[in-house]
Design a protein around this motif. Structure first.
Motif, short mmCIF file in Angstrom:
data_model
loop_
_atom_site.label_atom_id
_atom_site.label_comp_id
_atom_site.label_asym_id
_atom_site.label_seq_id
_atom_site.Cartn_x
_atom_site.Cartn_y
_atom_site.Cartn_z
N ALA A 215 15.01 -46.94 1.50
CA ALA A 215 14.88 -46.53 0.22
C ALA A 215 13.56 -45.57 -0.02
CB ALA A 215 14.27 -48.03 -0.48
N ASP A 216 12.56 -45.33 0.55
CA ASP A 216 11.80 -44.36 0.51
C ASP A 216 12.26 -42.92 0.61
OD1 ASP A 216 8.87 -43.11 0.61
OD2 ASP A 216 9.82 -42.65 2.63
N TYR A 217 12.99 -42.82 1.81
CA TYR A 217 13.80 -41.60 2.05
C TYR A 217 14.80 -41.32 1.12
CZ TYR A 217 11.86 -39.91 6.56
OH TYR A 217 11.19 -39.23 7.38
N PHE A 218 15.66 -42.19 0.54
CA PHE A 218 16.86 -41.72 -0.42
C PHE A 218 16.12 -41.39 -1.70
CE2 PHE A 218 19.97 -44.58 2.01
CZ PHE A 218 20.14 -43.80 2.92
N LEU A 219 15.16 -42.34 -1.98
CA LEU A 219 14.42 -41.74 -3.33
C LEU A 219 13.56 -40.25 -3.04
CD1 LEU A 219 12.70 -45.13 -4.39
CD2 LEU A 219 14.09 -43.71 -5.75
N TRP A 220 12.99 -40.13 -2.10
CA TRP A 220 12.49 -38.58 -1.95
C TRP A 220 13.29 -37.74 -2.00
CZ3 TRP A 220 12.88 -34.77 1.89
CH2 TRP A 220 11.70 -33.97 2.08
N ALA A 221 14.71 -37.71 -1.27
CA ALA A 221 15.65 -36.65 -1.63
C ALA A 221 16.02 -36.72 -2.86
CB ALA A 221 16.89 -37.19 -0.57
N LEU A 222 16.21 -37.73 -3.69
CA LEU A 222 16.59 -37.66 -5.02
C LEU A 222 15.43 -36.91 -5.93
CD1 LEU A 222 18.86 -38.34 -7.05
CD2 LEU A 222 17.73 -40.47 -7.38
N GLN A 223 14.23 -37.24 -5.69
CA GLN A 223 13.03 -36.86 -6.42
C GLN A 223 13.21 -35.38 -6.07
OE1 GLN A 223 9.20 -37.64 -4.79
NE2 GLN A 223 8.12 -37.85 -6.72
N ARG A 224 13.27 -34.67 -5.11
CA ARG A 224 13.18 -33.24 -4.86
C ARG A 224 14.10 -32.46 -5.46
NH1 ARG A 224 9.05 -31.57 -0.98
NH2 ARG A 224 10.53 -29.75 -0.41
N ARG A 225 15.31 -33.57 -5.96
CA ARG A 225 16.32 -32.68 -6.69
C ARG A 225 15.70 -32.62 -8.24
NH1 ARG A 225 18.71 -30.56 -9.66
NH2 ARG A 225 21.04 -30.43 -9.89
N TYR A 226 15.20 -33.67 -8.73
CA TYR A 226 14.70 -33.68 -10.21
C TYR A 226 13.41 -32.77 -10.16
CZ TYR A 226 18.15 -37.08 -11.82
OH TYR A 226 19.32 -37.49 -12.53
N GLU A 227 12.28 -33.13 -9.30
CA GLU A 227 11.17 -32.15 -9.54
C GLU A 227 11.34 -31.12 -9.07
OE1 GLU A 227 8.79 -33.34 -11.17
OE2 GLU A 227 8.79 -35.79 -10.91
N ARG A 228 12.06 -30.47 -8.36
CA ARG A 228 11.95 -29.11 -7.72
C ARG A 228 13.68 -28.38 -7.65
NH1 ARG A 228 8.12 -29.13 -2.53
NH2 ARG A 228 6.50 -30.57 -3.09
N GLY A 229 14.30 -29.00 -8.27
CA GLY A 229 15.83 -28.45 -8.22
C GLY A 229 16.44 -28.35 -6.75
N GLU A 230 15.91 -28.89 -5.79
CA GLU A 230 16.05 -28.81 -4.39
C GLU A 230 17.25 -29.81 -3.87
OE1 GLU A 230 13.42 -27.40 -0.52
OE2 GLU A 230 12.75 -29.08 -1.61
N SER A 231 18.36 -29.46 -3.67
CA SER A 231 19.32 -30.31 -3.35
C SER A 231 19.50 -30.68 -1.98
CB SER A 231 20.72 -29.79 -4.18
OG SER A 231 20.60 -29.89 -5.32
#
Length: 248
Positions: A215-231
């Motif tokens: 859960a932590d890893y998937f959330l981290w990846a999604l957070q990077r998309r929202y906070e930094r625009g990094e996909s």
């Protein structure tokens, strides 16, 4: 052709970002240094938690024994980071790649709710205008997302187990159980159908419930998309072009 209903569903819940809106003096700090713009709550449904836990533990031990990582601060036992459990924020890039690779070998389903804290702030300020006694609490946002995330997931099997990553030192199992019951009530009102699933709730750490690391890893990846625009991290598990995926 009938669909086989699993007797038990196991969910593992974690968060990314923070639910904070104000500093100790009441100043708005959303999106500022040390305060996220978004708050995310995610859940991983795991078909076989013991198998996932064993695989992550084997991977972690393998990486700890690799001379390439000798001397890396986050890999030292006294730091209580990667040496204890995988945590995407703390792990080295090489470690993250191996963890994502391992996660994709397992039967996992991930769901998340994302809140723009600027909108949450607008709601809080409007409510304060109407009720001067109202005081926002980060737990309020967290619990509301729990209810939203599980609204349509508590009726899918006879037994439902929900494991939350611990937040701070206080045990909030009772409050989280109440949030899940609210989710069940919303479903019952919407569909006019009772939910009879047996519900069990617990709080623990990622080291004790390894599926929380997924859960932590998937959330981290999604957070990077929202906070930094990094996909690119999200695309490791959610390739572009698939329905609902986030493009660049």
């Amino acid at each position: 052709m009938s669909t086989v209903v699993p007797p038990r569903r196991r969910y593992f819940v974690d968060e990314a970002g923070d639910a904070t809106l104000f500093d100790a003096r009441g100043k708005v700090i959303v999106g500022g240094a040390g305060c996220s713009r978004y708050f995310l709550l995610g859940v991983v449904e795991v078909a076989d938690p013991p198998a996932l836990g064993a695989a992550l533990e084997a991977l972690r031990q393998s990486l700890l024994a690799d001379p390439y990582f000798h001397g890396v601060p986050s890999m030292q036992p006294e730091r209580r980071k990667t040496a204890l459990a995988f945590h995407a924020k703390d792990d080295m890039a090489e470690v993250r790649r191996e963890v994502f690779r391992e996660l994709m070998r397992h039967e996992l389903k991930f769901f998340a709710v994302v809140r723009d804290k600027q909108r949450v702030l607008a709601y809080v300020q409007q409510r304060n205008h109407m009720d001067a006694a109202y005081r926002y609490s980060p737990n309020e946002l967290y619990d509301s997302l729990v209810a939203r995330l599980f609204k349509d997931r508590l009726h899918l099997s006879p037994e439902v187990e929900v494991c939350f990553a611990s937040r701070g030192s206080s045990d909030r199992s009772a409050a989280l159980t109440l949030a899940l019951r609210r989710a069940r009530e919303r479903f019952e009102v919407k569909w006019r159908k009772p939910v009879e699933s047996r519900l069990s709730v617990r709080e623990t750490t990622p080291a004790r419930a390894p599926a929380l690391q997924a859960a932590d890893y998937f959330l981290w990846a999604l957070q990077r998309r929202y906070e930094r625009g990094e996909s690119r991290f999200l695309e490791l598990v959610w390739p572009p072009g698939q329905p609902g995926s986030c493009g660049r």
